[in-house]
Design a protein around this motif. Structure first.
Motif, PDB file in Angstrom:
ATOM      1  N   THR A 118      -2.756 -11.176  -4.332  1.00  0.00           N
ATOM      2  CA  THR A 118      -1.446 -10.547  -4.138  1.00  0.00           C
ATOM      3  C   THR A 118      -0.576 -11.294  -3.136  1.00  0.00           C
ATOM      4  O   THR A 118       0.633 -11.091  -3.106  1.00  0.00           O
ATOM      5  N   ASP A 119      -1.174 -12.171  -2.317  1.00  0.00           N
ATOM      6  CA  ASP A 119      -0.422 -12.926  -1.319  1.00  0.00           C
ATOM      7  C   ASP A 119      -0.010 -14.318  -1.792  1.00  0.00           C
ATOM      8  O   ASP A 119       0.649 -15.051  -1.048  1.00  0.00           O
ATOM      9  N   LEU A 120      -0.410 -14.692  -2.998  1.00  0.00           N
ATOM     10  CA  LEU A 120      -0.050 -16.018  -3.499  1.00  0.00           C
ATOM     11  C   LEU A 120       1.452 -16.116  -3.741  1.00  0.00           C
ATOM     12  O   LEU A 120       2.040 -15.239  -4.377  1.00  0.00           O
ATOM     13  N   PRO A 121       2.078 -17.196  -3.268  1.00  0.00           N
ATOM     14  CA  PRO A 121       3.492 -17.397  -3.569  1.00  0.00           C
ATOM     15  C   PRO A 121       3.648 -17.937  -4.992  1.00  0.00           C
ATOM     16  O   PRO A 121       2.661 -18.211  -5.680  1.00  0.00           O
ATOM     17  N   GLU A 122       4.858 -18.126  -5.429  1.00  0.00           N
ATOM     18  CA  GLU A 122       5.119 -18.793  -6.707  1.00  0.00           C
ATOM     19  C   GLU A 122       4.686 -20.248  -6.586  1.00  0.00           C
ATOM     20  O   GLU A 122       4.726 -20.834  -5.496  1.00  0.00           O
ATOM     21  N   ARG A 123       4.301 -20.850  -7.699  1.00  0.00           N
ATOM     22  CA  ARG A 123       3.973 -22.282  -7.696  1.00  0.00           C
ATOM     23  C   ARG A 123       5.195 -23.057  -7.201  1.00  0.00           C
ATOM     24  O   ARG A 123       6.323 -22.722  -7.525  1.00  0.00           O
ATOM     25  N   GLY A 124       4.953 -24.093  -6.401  1.00  0.00           N
ATOM     26  CA  GLY A 124       6.031 -24.894  -5.845  1.00  0.00           C
ATOM     27  C   GLY A 124       6.520 -24.400  -4.493  1.00  0.00           C
ATOM     28  O   GLY A 124       7.359 -25.037  -3.872  1.00  0.00           O
ATOM     29  N   GLN A 125       5.948 -23.277  -4.009  1.00  0.00           N
ATOM     30  CA  GLN A 125       6.332 -22.724  -2.714  1.00  0.00           C
ATOM     31  C   GLN A 125       5.289 -23.100  -1.656  1.00  0.00           C
ATOM     32  O   GLN A 125       4.169 -23.482  -1.966  1.00  0.00           O
ATOM     33  N   GLU A 126       5.665 -22.946  -0.388  1.00  0.00           N
ATOM     34  CA  GLU A 126       4.783 -23.290   0.725  1.00  0.00           C
ATOM     35  C   GLU A 126       3.571 -22.367   0.786  1.00  0.00           C
ATOM     36  O   GLU A 126       3.685 -21.170   0.548  1.00  0.00           O
ATOM     37  N   LEU A 127       2.431 -22.983   1.097  1.00  0.00           N
ATOM     38  CA  LEU A 127       1.185 -22.248   1.300  1.00  0.00           C
ATOM     39  C   LEU A 127       0.233 -23.118   2.114  1.00  0.00           C
ATOM     40  O   LEU A 127       0.048 -24.301   1.794  1.00  0.00           O
ATOM     41  N   ALA A 128      -0.325 -22.578   3.164  1.00  0.00           N
ATOM     42  CA  ALA A 128      -1.389 -23.229   3.946  1.00  0.00           C
ATOM     43  C   ALA A 128      -1.035 -24.654   4.371  1.00  0.00           C
ATOM     44  O   ALA A 128      -1.862 -25.545   4.318  1.00  0.00           O
TER      45      ALA A 128
END
Length: 158
Positions: A12-22
């Motif tokens: 549920t915390d995953l952003p859209e692909r192409g967005q910032e993460l980790a």
């Protein structure tokens, strides 16, 4: 010294692909060793040789598990593998490289196209896989050649 990094993420915390993460850009969801994972392309760019020409590194020939390959490479003294692990990341496997290429083809990430990039999958004692991010071709390249690496993180999805 390994940086403190996110160890897993809730679906549920995953952003859209192409967005910032980790600390990087989220490029794909995929399955590895019976675990769904989030692949993150890091902004860092490393350069170096894959390993010694003529030396087969045990445990560095997985087509899908780049982290296991990178750890085996680091244990054998590979500088680019050691640097990737110090970033809390790893060198992408063939599968992970193809997922990164798919994200590039969809305009989600930008990658250098002027040189081949190392992947962590070993082909033989003399060659390892590399990828041309201009067109997505996989190549067997001599291990002593200096190539770029764009490290990735692979986070378990809870």
């Amino acid at each position: 010294m390994t940086q403190s990094v996110l160890q897993s993420i809730a679906a549920t915390d995953l952003p859209e692909r192409g967005q910032e993460l980790a600390g990087g850009i989220f490029v794909a969801r995929y399955w590895l060793n019976d675990q769904e994972r989030a692949l993150v392309l890091m902004p860092d760019e490393l350069e170096g040789a894959w390993g010694e020409y003529g030396v087969k590194i045990p445990g560095a020939d997985s087509y899908s598990d780049g982290e296991a390959n990178t750890r085996a490479m680091a244990e054998a003294g590979c500088e680019i593998a050691i640097k990737a692990l110090e970033l809390g990341a790893h060198i992408p496997s063939c599968l992970e490289g193809q997922l990164v290429m798919a994200a590039k083809a969809e305009g989600l990430v930008t990658l250098r196209e002027d040189r081949y990039h190392w992947l962590s999958t070993q082909f033989s004692a003399y060659y390892a896989y590399g990828m041309a991010f201009e067109d997505g071709w996989l190549f067997n390249l001599g291990k002593l050649s200096e190539r770029f690496v764009r490290p990735v993180r692979s986070l378990p999805i809870q």
